[in-house]
Design an enzyme around this catalytic site. Structure first.
Site, PDB file in Angstrom:
ATOM      1  N   LYS A  38       0.845  -1.197   0.000  1.00  0.00           N
ATOM      2  CA  LYS A  38       0.000   0.000   0.000  1.00  0.00           C
ATOM      3  C   LYS A  38       0.882   1.249   0.000  1.00  0.00           C
ATOM      4  O   LYS A  38       1.747   1.426   0.868  1.00  0.00           O
ATOM      5  CB  LYS A  38      -0.914   0.044   1.224  1.00  0.00           C
ATOM      6  N   ASP A  65      -3.511   4.373  -1.949  1.00  0.00           N
ATOM      7  CA  ASP A  65      -4.537   4.785  -0.982  1.00  0.00           C
ATOM      8  C   ASP A  65      -4.551   6.309  -0.866  1.00  0.00           C
ATOM      9  O   ASP A  65      -3.937   6.875   0.038  1.00  0.00           O
ATOM     10  CB  ASP A  65      -4.221   4.119   0.362  1.00  0.00           C
ATOM     11  N   LYS A  67      -7.621   8.071  -1.099  1.00  0.00           N
ATOM     12  CA  LYS A  67      -8.969   8.436  -0.596  1.00  0.00           C
ATOM     13  C   LYS A  67      -9.516   9.664  -1.334  1.00  0.00           C
ATOM     14  O   LYS A  67      -9.866  10.692  -0.734  1.00  0.00           O
ATOM     15  CB  LYS A  67      -8.927   8.676   0.904  1.00  0.00           C
ATOM     16  N   ASP A  70     -13.779  14.732  -4.846  1.00  0.00           N
ATOM     17  CA  ASP A  70     -13.838  16.062  -5.470  1.00  0.00           C
ATOM     18  C   ASP A  70     -15.129  16.100  -6.276  1.00  0.00           C
ATOM     19  O   ASP A  70     -15.987  15.207  -6.127  1.00  0.00           O
ATOM     20  CB  ASP A  70     -12.592  16.294  -6.363  1.00  0.00           C
ATOM     21  N   THR A 120     -11.650   3.684  10.104  1.00  0.00           N
ATOM     22  CA  THR A 120     -11.768   2.806  11.271  1.00  0.00           C
ATOM     23  C   THR A 120     -11.345   3.489  12.569  1.00  0.00           C
ATOM     24  O   THR A 120     -11.645   2.993  13.645  1.00  0.00           O
ATOM     25  CB  THR A 120     -10.945   1.507  11.083  1.00  0.00           C
ATOM     26  N   ARG A 200       2.278  -0.773  10.826  1.00  0.00           N
ATOM     27  CA  ARG A 200       3.245  -0.726  11.921  1.00  0.00           C
ATOM     28  C   ARG A 200       3.609  -2.068  12.552  1.00  0.00           C
ATOM     29  O   ARG A 200       4.783  -2.262  12.894  1.00  0.00           O
ATOM     30  CB  ARG A 200       2.774   0.280  12.980  1.00  0.00           C
TER      31      ARG A 200
HETATM   32  O1  C5P Z   1      -2.119   0.644  12.031  1.00  0.00           O
HETATM   33  P1  C5P Z   1      -1.296   0.255  10.846  1.00  0.00           P
HETATM   34  O2  C5P Z   1       0.077   0.841  10.851  1.00  0.00           O
HETATM   35  O3  C5P Z   1      -1.292  -1.240  10.585  1.00  0.00           O
HETATM   36  O4  C5P Z   1      -2.059   0.922   9.606  1.00  0.00           O
HETATM   37  C1  C5P Z   1      -1.802   0.568   8.280  1.00  0.00           C
HETATM   38  C2  C5P Z   1      -2.630   1.412   7.372  1.00  0.00           C
HETATM   39  O5  C5P Z   1      -3.999   1.174   7.585  1.00  0.00           O
HETATM   40  C3  C5P Z   1      -2.408   2.912   7.532  1.00  0.00           C
HETATM   41  O6  C5P Z   1      -1.633   3.325   6.424  1.00  0.00           O
HETATM   42  C4  C5P Z   1      -3.768   3.544   7.525  1.00  0.00           C
HETATM   43  O7  C5P Z   1      -4.005   4.219   6.291  1.00  0.00           O
HETATM   44  C5  C5P Z   1      -4.715   2.378   7.628  1.00  0.00           C
HETATM   45  N1  C5P Z   1      -5.466   2.397   8.905  1.00  0.00           N
HETATM   46  C6  C5P Z   1      -6.811   2.638   8.878  1.00  0.00           C
HETATM   47  N2  C5P Z   1      -7.526   2.629  10.051  1.00  0.00           N
HETATM   48  C7  C5P Z   1      -6.922   2.421  11.224  1.00  0.00           C
HETATM   49  C8  C5P Z   1      -5.547   2.181  11.271  1.00  0.00           C
HETATM   50  C9  C5P Z   1      -4.837   2.189  10.073  1.00  0.00           C
HETATM   51  O8  C5P Z   1      -7.380   2.833   7.808  1.00  0.00           O
HETATM   52  N3  C5P Z   1      -7.633   2.408  12.346  1.00  0.00           N
END
Ligand code: C5P
Length: 222
Positions: A38, A65, A67, A70, A120, A200
């Site tokens: 991603k 990604d 998002k 417009d 989320t 992460r």
């Molecule tokens: O939390 P993590 O580092 O695994 O997140 C990976 C990706 O998922 C981020 O780049 C973020 O765009 C998305 N993410 C999300 N909602 C969350 C946490 C992360 O859409 N609660």
């Protein structure tokens, strides 16, 4: 081990939440098992579209990604341009008219248009997410982004196996923190996700390869 074998684990998408190409290349080299990456806003706006070519040249798939939202004409033209980079998944964050415009822009390319239901990290009821999922499907999106908590219900409501459901917000250990709308990789798979996005837990790990192998193993994807 058969060295010719190239396990293409498309289920796991690793989020490259970095601001430079060197860090991207270092991580990709460490985890050859991963086939899908991603590219988010931070990386894309730091490097420009060149990053897409660099990753695609290594035989990997791209989830871009951005998002996008417009006016419909701008969405259509933007998506047409991004689809020309041969990205596999592209996110938009739209209502019906924006989704229609994005699909028009993607045309006959290989780019799948995924609509974000609800971030989320935000508070939302499951029914809000399900309404957005159904709206996305009927407007012609190829799939959606939603929390793993809603995937099972959405699969029940939208009876179409081609519909792509991608779950971010993945945690590796099962817990009882019901307020946080996360699921484990194995739960996401069991509930019917097409892909999971993990950032992460892999990128900040002292052993990214171990983290990847643990995730694949927990999902029966070794
Ligand atoms: O939390 P993590 O580092 O695994 O997140 C990976 C990706 O998922 C981020 O780049 C973020 O765009 C998305 N993410 C999300 N909602 C969350 C946490 C992360 O859409 N609660």
């Amino acid at each position: 081990m058969n060295m010719m074998k190239n396990p293409r684990n498309d289920f796991l998408i690793v989020a490259l939440d970095f601001d430079n190409i060197q860090k991207v290349n270092e991580l990709i080299d460490l985890i050859p098992e991963v086939n899908f990456y991603k590219v988010g806003m931070e990386l894309f706006y730091s490097t420009g579209p060149e990053i897409i070519k660099i990753i695609k040249n290594q035989g990997k798939k791209i989830f871009l990604d951005l998002k996008i939202n417009d006016i419909p004409k701008t969405i259509e033209k933007t998506v047409r341009k991004l689809a020309s980079y041969d990205v596999d998944y592209l996110t938009i964050f739209c209502n019906q008219e924006g989704i229609i415009a994005a699909r028009e822009g993607a045309g006959a390319s290989n780019t799948k248009i995924l609509n974000v239901t609800v971030l989320t990290s935000q508070e939302a009821s499951s029914s809000d997410v399900i309404v957005r999922a159904k709206m996305s499907f009927s407007a012609g999106a190829d799939g959606i982004i939603c929390s793993g908590r809603e995937t099972k219900e959405i699969r029940k409501e939208i009876q179409n196996n081609e519909f792509i459901i991608v779950n971010p917000g993945i945690r590796l250990i099962s817990g009882n923190d019901d307020q946080i709308r996360t699921v484990t990789p194995a739960e996401a798979k069991q509930y019917g996700a097409t892909n999971i996005v993990v950032g992460r837990p892999i990128t900040q790990s002292i052993e990214p390869k171990m983290a990847v192998l643990n995730i694949l193993k927990s999902c029966g994807l070794e």
